[in-house]
Scaffold this motif. Structure first.
Motif, PDB file in Angstrom:
ATOM      1  N   LEU A 164      41.147  33.101  37.785  1.00 14.99           N
ATOM      2  CA  LEU A 164      42.429  32.408  37.720  1.00 14.99           C
ATOM      3  C   LEU A 164      42.573  31.418  38.874  1.00 14.99           C
ATOM      4  CD1 LEU A 164      44.802  35.386  36.821  1.00 14.99           C
ATOM      5  CD2 LEU A 164      43.884  33.644  35.289  1.00 14.99           C
ATOM      6  N   LEU A 165      41.947  31.766  40.012  1.00 12.77           N
ATOM      7  CA  LEU A 165      42.058  30.915  41.193  1.00 12.77           C
ATOM      8  C   LEU A 165      41.052  29.770  41.176  1.00 12.77           C
ATOM      9  CD1 LEU A 165      42.386  33.726  43.886  1.00 12.77           C
ATOM     10  CD2 LEU A 165      44.216  32.408  42.847  1.00 12.77           C
ATOM     11  N   ALA A 166      39.818  30.089  40.804  1.00 12.55           N
ATOM     12  CA  ALA A 166      38.750  29.094  40.936  1.00 12.55           C
ATOM     13  C   ALA A 166      38.243  28.543  39.610  1.00 12.55           C
ATOM     14  CB  ALA A 166      37.576  29.712  41.702  1.00 12.55           C
ATOM     15  N   GLY A 167      38.302  29.379  38.555  1.00  9.02           N
ATOM     16  CA  GLY A 167      37.655  28.995  37.307  1.00  9.02           C
ATOM     17  C   GLY A 167      38.187  27.715  36.700  1.00  9.02           C
ATOM     18  N   TYR A 168      39.517  27.593  36.642  1.00  7.44           N
ATOM     19  CA  TYR A 168      40.072  26.402  36.011  1.00  7.44           C
ATOM     20  C   TYR A 168      39.838  25.159  36.866  1.00  7.44           C
ATOM     21  CZ  TYR A 168      42.201  29.652  32.784  1.00  7.44           C
ATOM     22  OH  TYR A 168      42.383  30.625  31.850  1.00  7.44           O
ATOM     23  N   GLY A 169      39.791  25.342  38.179  1.00  4.14           N
ATOM     24  CA  GLY A 169      39.467  24.210  39.049  1.00  4.14           C
ATOM     25  C   GLY A 169      38.047  23.744  38.832  1.00  4.14           C
ATOM     26  N   LEU A 270      52.391  28.882  43.939  1.00  4.18           N
ATOM     27  CA  LEU A 270      53.104  29.926  43.194  1.00  4.18           C
ATOM     28  C   LEU A 270      52.194  30.564  42.147  1.00  4.18           C
ATOM     29  CD1 LEU A 270      56.544  28.149  42.688  1.00  4.18           C
ATOM     30  CD2 LEU A 270      56.163  30.243  44.009  1.00  4.18           C
ATOM     31  N   MET A 271      51.328  29.781  41.524  1.00 10.02           N
ATOM     32  CA  MET A 271      50.410  30.318  40.522  1.00 10.02           C
ATOM     33  C   MET A 271      49.319  31.166  41.155  1.00 10.02           C
ATOM     34  SD  MET A 271      51.430  29.335  37.507  1.00 10.02           S
ATOM     35  CE  MET A 271      50.006  29.436  36.437  1.00 10.02           C
ATOM     36  N   VAL A 276      46.106  36.428  44.218  1.00 11.29           N
ATOM     37  CA  VAL A 276      45.577  36.674  45.569  1.00 11.29           C
ATOM     38  C   VAL A 276      46.030  38.044  46.056  1.00 11.29           C
ATOM     39  CG1 VAL A 276      45.798  35.994  47.991  1.00 11.29           C
ATOM     40  CG2 VAL A 276      45.313  34.270  46.253  1.00 11.29           C
ATOM     41  N   GLY A 277      47.300  38.375  45.843  1.00  9.35           N
ATOM     42  CA  GLY A 277      47.789  39.689  46.223  1.00  9.35           C
ATOM     43  C   GLY A 277      47.089  40.800  45.461  1.00  9.35           C
ATOM     44  N   THR A 278      46.849  40.565  44.178  1.00  9.22           N
ATOM     45  CA  THR A 278      46.164  41.564  43.354  1.00  9.22           C
ATOM     46  C   THR A 278      44.754  41.838  43.863  1.00  9.22           C
ATOM     47  OG1 THR A 278      47.443  40.918  41.402  1.00  9.22           O
ATOM     48  CG2 THR A 278      45.385  42.098  41.017  1.00  9.22           C
ATOM     49  N   ILE A 279      44.022  40.770  44.151  1.00 12.29           N
ATOM     50  CA  ILE A 279      42.654  40.921  44.657  1.00 12.29           C
ATOM     51  C   ILE A 279      42.657  41.672  45.988  1.00 12.29           C
ATOM     52  CG2 ILE A 279      40.666  39.645  45.558  1.00 12.29           C
ATOM     53  CD1 ILE A 279      41.357  37.453  43.488  1.00 12.29           C
ATOM     54  N   ALA A 280      43.563  41.289  46.883  1.00 15.21           N
ATOM     55  CA  ALA A 280      43.627  41.942  48.198  1.00 15.21           C
ATOM     56  C   ALA A 280      43.953  43.427  48.062  1.00 15.21           C
ATOM     57  CB  ALA A 280      44.670  41.239  49.067  1.00 15.21           C
ATOM     58  N   SER A 328      53.980  41.943  45.580  1.00 16.85           N
ATOM     59  CA  SER A 328      53.966  42.534  44.247  1.00 16.85           C
ATOM     60  C   SER A 328      52.541  42.615  43.697  1.00 16.85           C
ATOM     61  CB  SER A 328      54.840  41.700  43.307  1.00 16.85           C
ATOM     62  OG  SER A 328      54.903  42.296  42.030  1.00 16.85           O
ATOM     63  N   GLY A 329      51.758  41.573  43.918  1.00 18.79           N
ATOM     64  CA  GLY A 329      50.374  41.597  43.464  1.00 18.79           C
ATOM     65  C   GLY A 329      49.573  42.705  44.112  1.00 18.79           C
ATOM     66  N   ALA A 330      49.797  42.921  45.417  1.00 23.99           N
ATOM     67  CA  ALA A 330      49.070  43.978  46.130  1.00 23.99           C
ATOM     68  C   ALA A 330      49.381  45.352  45.552  1.00 23.99           C
ATOM     69  CB  ALA A 330      49.410  43.934  47.618  1.00 23.99           C
ATOM     70  N   GLY A 331      50.587  45.516  45.007  1.00 32.45           N
ATOM     71  CA  GLY A 331      50.960  46.799  44.420  1.00 32.45           C
ATOM     72  C   GLY A 331      50.149  47.175  43.203  1.00 32.45           C
TER      73      GLY A 331
END
Length: 408
Positions: A164-169, A270-271, A276-280, A328-331
């Motif tokens: 989601l972070l790098a693929g579309y770029g 925001l996207m 990033v929180g989820t990965i961390a 929230s992502g880290a959760g």
């Protein structure tokens, strides 16, 4: 110094954390194949969306080409789920990779009609949940149903979030160098390379169940068998419902960035904040916590992971909004504990169908959450919608956590 002492001091310590998973050769093949398949999916989504827009000049048709990557998940996940257990897993994975390549290859031909392009896009989405469910079940075969499975599953999720972070770029950059049709041709190569890795990098295992009837009938019967178990039903809802609420800020990121006056840079941040929180969170839980600790925190964590969204009611600025999304992502680290419980609760003979059902439901319900977020925001506004999603989602998570505790 004795011989035994010398051996003890020179022998390398066993790998720990995620390194233990990479020590398994078959997992390395599955992991690399996952990256290649994911690369093919991401590039094909972007290239096809651009190609459809070039052919039609219609933003609606371009968006439809992208959306069709999600809508048919529920079809494949319910009607074809029996494939995951009825045939040897390696054969299913290899054949479906080749099917994906065969669906993309005609898209590269000049003069391909829009109707056929979108039909082929639908076909890719139909086979996707079966492929992903079979791969998840194969992880349990390769790594066992203990901590190694949890770590391996976590790594595949982290790769997906990173896309989601790098693929579309990367895909967008690729399209500045080659045409959409040539980019699609590259994805054919990635799917074929994934098939080769799975064919020669994993060993053949027998099918989990012997098919005795029509595939669709068997798939539906398997789904009923999975859902008949109350423990499994509760765990599926714990996998499905929190993401339905967590995608709300992502669905409304564009209008929210506009309200903040954050521009395109703010929209990009925001996207990115939630993944990033989820990965961390997953990396920390997988590398630092023992299996028992990950299971112990799973239910408390799922109860609080959406709580930060309530802060949107205070009309936050951009930095605080990003912090809320990171927290929230880290959760989402709670999923490591759920993975362990789910693989224990599901009988091995229907494991492939259960994993396929899990994947199909997850993708479908996230799409539902995004659509509902847009509808509610039309009347309540973006901030109130996100805050409401946090409060309502938290209430649902608490109820599900209580139900999960009662089924232990």
């Amino acid at each position: 110094m004795t011989t035994d002492d010398t051996t003890a001091t020179t022998t390398a310590p066993p790998p720990t954390g995620y390194a233990r998973v990479f020590a398994v050769p078959e997992f390395r093949a599955v992991f690399t194949a996952h990256i290649l398949s994911l690369l093919g999916v991401v590039i094909s989504e972007i290239a096809l969306s651009v190609l459809v827009y070039e052919l039609t000049g219609s933003p609606l048709m371009s968006a439809l080409a992208f959306a069709l990557g999600f809508l048919p998940y529920v079809v494949g996940g319910t009607l074809l789920a029996g494939v995951a257990d009825r045939f040897p897993a390696r054969r299913v994975l290899v054949v479906f990779d080749l099917v994906c390549a065969a669906c993309v290859l005609p898209m590269t031909a000049p003069g391909m009609g829009i109707g056929l392009l979108l039909t082929l896009r639908c076909a890719l989405a139909v086979v996707a949940p079966v492929f992903q469910g079979t791969r998840m079940a194969t992880l349990a075969d390769i790594l066992g149903d203990g901590d190694l499975f949890v770590l391996g599953r976590s790594l595949l999720r982290i790769v997906s979030q990173s896309a989601l972070l790098a693929g579309y770029g990367v895909g967008g950059l690729l399209l500045t160098v080659v045409s959409p049709r040539h980019a699609l041709l590259i994805t054919v190569g990635t799917f074929c390379a994934s098939a080769l890795l799975l064919r020669f990098g994993t060993r053949r295992r027998p099918a989990r169940a012997v098919g005795g009837g029509a595939l669709v009938t068997e798939s539906l019967r398997g789904a009923r068998q999975v859902l008949a178990n109350r423990r499994v039903r509760v765990l599926l809802l714990l996998f499905w419902l929190p993401p339905m609420f967590s995608v709300v800020p992502e669905a409304l990121a564009a209008p929210y960035a506009d309200e903040l006056g954050a521009g395109s840079v703010g929209l990009g941040l925001l996207m990115c904040a939630l993944p990033v929180g989820t990965i961390a969170g997953e990396l920390w839980a997988g590398a630092r916590l023992r299996p028992t600790a990950r299971e112990r925190i799973a239910l408390p964590l799922v109860c609080v992971t959406l709580v930060p969204y309530a802060a949107y009611a205070l009309h936050l600025n951009l930095p605080v909004s990003l912090l809320v999304l990171l927290l929230s992502g880290a959760g989402s680290a709670y999923t490591l504990g759920l993975d362990q419980w789910f693989v224990r609760a599901v009988p091995e003979e229907v494991r492939g169908r259960a994993m396929t059902l899990l994947t199909a439901g997850l993708m479908t319900i996230q799409g539902v959450g995004m659509a509902l977020a847009g509808v509610v925001a039309e009347f309540a506004g973006v901030a109130a919608t996100v805050a409401g999603a946090g409060l309502m989602g938290t209430a649902c998570c608490v109820l599900l956590a209580v139900a999960a505790r009662r089924t232990e």
